[in-house]
Design an enzyme around this catalytic site. Structure first.
Site, PDB file in Angstrom:
ATOM      1  N   SER A 116       0.822  -1.206   0.000  1.00  0.00           N
ATOM      2  CA  SER A 116       0.000   0.000   0.000  1.00  0.00           C
ATOM      3  C   SER A 116       0.857   1.257   0.000  1.00  0.00           C
ATOM      4  CB  SER A 116      -0.886  -0.004   1.252  1.00  0.00           C
ATOM      5  OG  SER A 116      -1.506   1.248   1.464  1.00  0.00           O
ATOM      6  N   TYR A 140      -1.931   0.301  10.290  1.00  0.00           N
ATOM      7  CA  TYR A 140      -2.116  -0.395   9.013  1.00  0.00           C
ATOM      8  C   TYR A 140      -0.883  -0.237   8.131  1.00  0.00           C
ATOM      9  CZ  TYR A 140      -3.482  -1.047   4.162  1.00  0.00           C
ATOM     10  OH  TYR A 140      -3.499  -1.432   2.836  1.00  0.00           O
ATOM     11  N   LYS A 144       2.155  -3.085   6.763  1.00  0.00           N
ATOM     12  CA  LYS A 144       2.595  -3.300   5.380  1.00  0.00           C
ATOM     13  C   LYS A 144       4.103  -3.063   5.247  1.00  0.00           C
ATOM     14  CE  LYS A 144      -1.340  -4.351   3.402  1.00  0.00           C
ATOM     15  NZ  LYS A 144      -1.557  -5.668   2.757  1.00  0.00           N
TER      16      LYS A 144
END
Length: 323
Positions: A116, A140, A144
């Site tokens: 991402s 989040y 990643k």
């Protein structure tokens, strides 16, 4: 060729499974259906199981004997990751480690990772190149970035493991054939919320901040059609098999649209007006987030077909009307 797709019943994963099936790959989807849907898996077999279930995962590897893995199974909602970071680290990092360990056990060397643009945080340079420092600003994005570091180290360990990490920008739209699309509870993505508001499912659409240093004061984002993104995954797999080189690529069109431009496009495509209200900025939202995509074009030969905001909105709208 046999491909294991984790999270293949979800939004992006299902579009990749569809494309793999159409191109003649043998596919098996591994998904716990926490946010995915059985009807979205159009090709191959679906194994309903969690990545935390080590025995089922090993059984799938033993019986299916995949030659490559595409990994989409992750939690993705930024505000939720702030409220419940342990949930995100457990699923996005710990379960990915378990998947990688199982790959190593069964001698599977090729891995495509769903990453991402959240790994960049608030970038200093626009468009953002793949060489920009990783400075995620939420759990989040941290998960990643953590997995990317694990993949980097694993690829350097001399075991033959190699990977491609694809850093998504703002994925939107739906299958142009209308067979699958976005079906996620409580969506946070702008285009999805806008078409749901046009449909009457939401009372109003909020704009989070109108005082950014952009031409109209709203944030600018790089929106990429989900089918073009799916194509990038197949090209990444081909690149990995042909070159054997691990690599990272941005997935975006290299230009952006503001929130207000998207709203105008949605109203035009749907032919419906709907209430739009201003709301305070959300913490950590960069004013502009646009991909530098020269690398994916040059190295993978990626040529997107759907680089058109109204087309992206139209496919999202046509899918929304079906649901």
């Amino acid at each position: 060729m046999r491909i294991l797709v984790t999270g293949g019943a979800g939004y992006i994963g299902s579009h990749v499974v569809k494309l793999l099936g159409e191109r003649g790959y043998e596919v098996i989807t591994y998904d716990n259906l926490s946010t995915g849907h059985e009807w979205a898996v159009l090709y191959g077999k679906l194994i309903r199981a969690d990545l935390g279930d080590r025995e089922t995962l090993r059984k799938v590897f033993r019986e299916f004997r995949p030659q490559a893995v595409m990994h989409f199974a992750a939690h993705i909602v930024v505000p939720e990751s702030v409220r419940d970071p342990l949930k995100y680290y457990r699923n996005n990092v710990v379960h990915t480690l378990q998947l990688l360990e199982t790959m190593e056990e069964f001698g599977v060397k090729d891995f495509i990772f769903s990453s991402s643009a959240a790994v960049y945080g608030i970038p200093e340079k626009i468009p953002v190149p793949e060489t920009a420092p990783l400075k995620p600003i939420n759990p989040y994005g941290e998960t990643k970035a953590t997995v990317e570091r694990i993949l980097r180290d694993l690829s350097r360990a001399g075991t033959g493991f190699r990977y491609v990490s694809l850093r998504y920008f703002n994925v939107a739209g739906a299958d142009p054939e209308g067979r699958i699309g976005f079906a996620y509870p409580d969506p946070t993505h702008l285009i999805i919320r806008a078409v749901k508001t046009a449909k009457g499912e939401l009372e109003r659409l909020e704009i989070f901040g109108t005082d950014y240093p952009t031409p109209d004061g709203t944030c600018i984002r790089d929106f990429i059609h989900v089918t073009d993104l799916a194509e990038a995954h197949l090209l990444a797999l081909q690149y990995l098999l042909e070159t054997g080189k691990s690599e990272i690529f941005n997935c975006g069109y290299g230009h952006g649209y503001s929130v207000l431009e998207v709203i105008r496009a949605v109203k035009k495509v749907t032919g419906r007006d709907f209430p739009v209200v201003e709301a305070p900025r959300r913490p950590g939202d960069p004013p502009v987030l646009v991909a530098e995509n020269r690398k994916i074009r040059e190295r993978l030969g990626w040529r997107p077909r759907y680089d058109d905001l109204e087309f992206i909105v139209r496919t999202a709208w046509e899918w929304e009307k079906r649901t």
